[in-house]
Scaffold this active site. Structure first.
Site, PDB file in Angstrom:
ATOM      1  N   SER A  49       0.792  -1.224   0.000  1.00  0.00           N
ATOM      2  CA  SER A  49       0.000   0.000   0.000  1.00  0.00           C
ATOM      3  C   SER A  49       0.825   1.275   0.000  1.00  0.00           C
ATOM      4  O   SER A  49       0.283   2.355  -0.222  1.00  0.00           O
ATOM      5  CB  SER A  49      -0.939   0.000   1.211  1.00  0.00           C
ATOM      6  OG  SER A  49      -1.909  -0.996   1.054  1.00  0.00           O
ATOM      7  N   ILE A  50       2.107   1.183   0.243  1.00  0.00           N
ATOM      8  CA  ILE A  50       2.946   2.389   0.206  1.00  0.00           C
ATOM      9  C   ILE A  50       2.942   2.979  -1.203  1.00  0.00           C
ATOM     10  O   ILE A  50       3.107   4.176  -1.385  1.00  0.00           O
ATOM     11  CB  ILE A  50       4.380   2.074   0.674  1.00  0.00           C
ATOM     12  CG1 ILE A  50       4.368   1.749   2.153  1.00  0.00           C
ATOM     13  CG2 ILE A  50       5.320   3.240   0.408  1.00  0.00           C
ATOM     14  CD1 ILE A  50       5.702   1.339   2.706  1.00  0.00           C
TER      15      ILE A  50
END
Length: 150
Positions: A93-94
């Site tokens: 998700s970064i």
């Protein structure tokens, strides 16, 4: 990789970027070979990897459009394979935050309008695209995105 480990890595990279900015313009040269001396960076990475129990990481230092330094540290996986600058890492998700930062930088430079329909930048041919803005995509709000027919 768990969230805590990701947060530690991101925090370390932010600290590292501050550390690197104190090195000046990267023009310190190693004796005789004309390459920048990044031994302080290597020492810092080694200390932080030990302190935070990180198995491996890859580092790239860029100034403008020039790559100043690339290096892998530690192990890429449990087999003991060493990390190289080309080792792929799953960032999960970064990636959303990285993409949002890049989009906001483009908006800041006047190259992108956050309130423009996405069709201006992505030739979308699905119903409802004319009502979806770049800002809405960044916000990831499901309620503003209708059911789209692709």
């Amino acid at each position: 990789m768990n969230i805590r480990k990701v947060a530690i890595i991101v925090g370390s990279l932010l600290i590292l970027s501050l550390f690197i900015s104190t090195l000046g313009d990267g023009s310190s040269k190693a004796e005789g070979n004309g390459e920048s001396d990044f031994s302080e960076v290597d020492a810092y990475i080694a200390r932080e990897m030990e302190r935070q129990n990180l198995p491996g990481l890859a580092l790239g230092i860029v100034q403008g459009d020039r790559i100043l330094y690339l290096k892998g540290y530690g192990q890429a996986d449990s087999s003991g394979r060493p990390v190289t600058p080309e080792t792929p890492f799953g960032i999960g998700s970064i990636g959303k935050s990285i993409t949002a930062m890049a989009v906001l930088q483009l908006a800041e430079e006047g190259k992108l309008d956050l309130d423009a329909p996405i069709q201006r930048y992505i030739p979308a041919k699905f119903k409802g695209a004319q009502f979806i803005t770049v800002r809405q995509l960044l916000n990831q709000k499901k309620r503003v995105l209708p059911n789209l027919d692709f």
